[in-house]
Design an enzyme around this catalytic site. Structure first.
Site, PDB file in Angstrom:
ATOM      1  N   GLU A  21       0.829  -1.209   0.000  1.00  0.00           N
ATOM      2  CA  GLU A  21       0.000   0.000   0.000  1.00  0.00           C
ATOM      3  C   GLU A  21       0.861   1.255   0.000  1.00  0.00           C
ATOM      4  OE1 GLU A  21      -3.913  -0.533   2.418  1.00  0.00           O
ATOM      5  OE2 GLU A  21      -2.294  -1.535   3.528  1.00  0.00           O
ATOM      6  N   TYR A  53     -11.536  27.847   1.092  1.00  0.00           N
ATOM      7  CA  TYR A  53     -11.499  26.385   1.089  1.00  0.00           C
ATOM      8  C   TYR A  53     -10.651  25.810  -0.036  1.00  0.00           C
ATOM      9  CZ  TYR A  53     -15.742  27.357  -1.690  1.00  0.00           C
ATOM     10  OH  TYR A  53     -16.653  27.857  -2.574  1.00  0.00           O
ATOM     11  N   GLU A  73      -5.595   6.299  10.599  1.00  0.00           N
ATOM     12  CA  GLU A  73      -5.818   7.165  11.755  1.00  0.00           C
ATOM     13  C   GLU A  73      -4.737   8.250  11.831  1.00  0.00           C
ATOM     14  OE1 GLU A  73      -7.440   3.065  12.920  1.00  0.00           O
ATOM     15  OE2 GLU A  73      -5.797   3.855  11.707  1.00  0.00           O
ATOM     16  N   LYS A  98     -10.933   5.013   2.971  1.00  0.00           N
ATOM     17  CA  LYS A  98     -10.063   4.190   2.135  1.00  0.00           C
ATOM     18  C   LYS A  98     -10.992   3.454   1.180  1.00  0.00           C
ATOM     19  CE  LYS A  98      -6.067   1.811   3.426  1.00  0.00           C
ATOM     20  NZ  LYS A  98      -5.364   0.807   4.245  1.00  0.00           N
TER      21      LYS A  98
END
Length: 117
Positions: A21, A53, A73, A98
């Site tokens: 990954e 933004y 996390e 994910k």
């Protein structure tokens, strides 16, 4: 408290528990909610009185694209802390998704949600 919500920031990144990954990467989607006082901008109609933004989107995209953490996390926390550095933001919520985790026989998504003052 007033807020702005930005949904659907998609970026390709290299965060994941498996070494593959962090080498091959995968798609992530991030939703952000920013809490701060919008009264001044609501009266002035001036972008300097609010959070632009576009910068928040660019920050999220940059962190997702360049970070190589083991845990989503940790990626969510890094995004939250970078956004909180914007002086007007009093609280931030990050939903980090994910989109295709490499888990056998699992076609769903994994989502982490954090809120930081």
């Amino acid at each position: 408290m007033d807020s702005i919500e930005i949904k659907g920031i998609r970026s390709y990144g290299y965060t994941g528990y498996l070494q593959e990954e962090r080498v091959l990467g995968q798609w992530f989607e991030v939703n952000v909610r920013l809490w701060f006082d919008l009264r001044v901008a609501g009266h002035s109609d001036t972008i300097a009185d609010t959070v632009d933004y576009r910068g928040t989107i660019a920050t999220v995209e940059h962190i997702v694209k360049t970070a190589k953490f083991a845990l989503v996390e940790r990626l969510a926390e890094a995004i939250a802390q970078a956004i909180l550095e914007q002086s007007q933001v009093e609280r931030v919520q990050i939903q980090l998704i994910k989109l295709a985790p490499p888990i056998p026989d699992f076609s769903g998504q994994i989502q982490v949600e954090i809120t930081r003052p």
